[in-house]
Scaffold this active site. Structure first.
Site, short mmCIF file in Angstrom:
data_model
loop_
_atom_site.label_atom_id
_atom_site.label_comp_id
_atom_site.label_asym_id
_atom_site.label_seq_id
_atom_site.Cartn_x
_atom_site.Cartn_y
_atom_site.Cartn_z
N ASP A 125 0.87 -1.17 0.00
CA ASP A 125 0.00 0.00 0.00
C ASP A 125 0.91 1.22 0.00
O ASP A 125 1.60 1.50 0.99
CB ASP A 125 -0.89 -0.01 1.24
CG ASP A 125 -1.90 1.13 1.25
OD1 ASP A 125 -1.70 2.11 0.51
OD2 ASP A 125 -2.89 1.04 2.00
N TYR A 174 -5.61 17.11 -5.39
CA TYR A 174 -5.29 16.34 -6.60
C TYR A 174 -4.45 17.17 -7.57
O TYR A 174 -3.43 16.70 -8.09
CB TYR A 174 -6.57 15.87 -7.28
CG TYR A 174 -6.28 14.95 -8.45
CD1 TYR A 174 -5.99 13.61 -8.24
CD2 TYR A 174 -6.25 15.43 -9.75
CE1 TYR A 174 -5.69 12.76 -9.30
CE2 TYR A 174 -5.94 14.60 -10.81
CZ TYR A 174 -5.66 13.27 -10.58
OH TYR A 174 -5.34 12.44 -11.63
#
Length: 261
Positions: free
Chosen positions: A50, A155
């Site tokens: 991860d 983002y």
């Protein structure tokens, strides 16, 4: 693997990453996928990790030799995950590349997944540099809070940082015999497209209306494959807008508008 190009792809279990894996597999490359999800039989090897856990990156071992590194893993903008988006999309990309850099062979290529969303990096360069200078997760959380970063800005900033980090390393990587480039798609028909359409709203809707459709993962993967190939041996430090002409049209329209009386 002897004699075969070794290609390492992060986020290779789905979306653009999976399309990239498929193309390199067609060429006969040995492929290692770094992802938290099993890529299945498309890859020769799977490193399960991860990437939001930056400490786990130092334990990643895809083998002693890498010819191509494609950083395609990423998260879309989602409320409450601002730090996570910045961590996975940018901090993990940088940390993983630095960790694997000694294994990338001279003549090798690094291709990073940026985005049309990172296109305003010049305007936000001061903030991008502050972000890239952060040292740990606590610093990141404080940074997000202090700078009032919402999901969309998280983002955008993550992709601006990917572009700027690549540009800042051109000379260093050149001295190592390596090339670094990035690809900036607009909307792409992947499983997380709905997240983008929801988060970006009119901005995303207008973009798809201008281009006529969302891109396909395979269309982005072909650009990645080219940048990683010997045919692109004189290309480094480039950020390729693979967006159906969206960036070019918006820039031209803005210039023409400025020309009007």
């Amino acid at each position: 693997m002897a004699g075969r190009k070794h290609v390492v792809v992060t986020g290779g279990a789905s979306g653009i990453g999976a399309a990239t894996v498929a193309l390199f597999r067609e060429e006969g490359s040995h492929i290692t996928v770094i992802d938290r999800t099993d890529p299945g039989a498309t890859a020769d090897a799977w490193v399960r990790v991860d990437l939001s856990d930056l400490k786990a990156i130092d334990r990643i071992d895809p083998g002693p030799r890498i010819d191509v590194l494609v950083n395609a893993a990423g998260l879309p903008p989602r409320p409450g995950l601002e730090s996570m988006v910045l961590r996975v999309n940018a901090q993990a990309l940088v940390a993983l590349t630095e960790h694997l850099l000694p294994r990338v062979q001279p003549g090798g290529a690094i291709v990073n997944m940026a985005s049309k969303a990172g296109g305003k990096w010049r305007e936000h360069l001061a903030q991008v540099r502050r972000f890239l200078a952060l040292s740990g997760p606590d610093d990141l959380d404080a940074f997000v809070k202090a700078e009032g970063i919402d999901p969309v800005r998280a983002y955008d900033l993550s992709k601006e940082a990917v572009i700027v980090w690549g540009l800042s390393n051109i000379a260093r990587f050149r001295d190592l015999g390596l090339r670094v480039n990035s690809v900036s798609p607009a909307a792409v028909a992947t499983p997380i497209l709905d997240d983008f359409m929801s988060a970006f709203g009119d901005r995303a809707t207008r973009g798809v209306a201008i281009t006529g459709r969302a891109g396909q993962p395979e269309e982005i993967a072909r650009v990645i494959r080219f940048l990683a190939s010997d045919e692109a041996s004189w290309m480094t430090g480039c950020n390729i807008d693979c967006d159906g002409g969206l960036t070019a049209q918006l820039e031209y329209d803005a210039l023409v508008g400025q020309d009007q009386p």
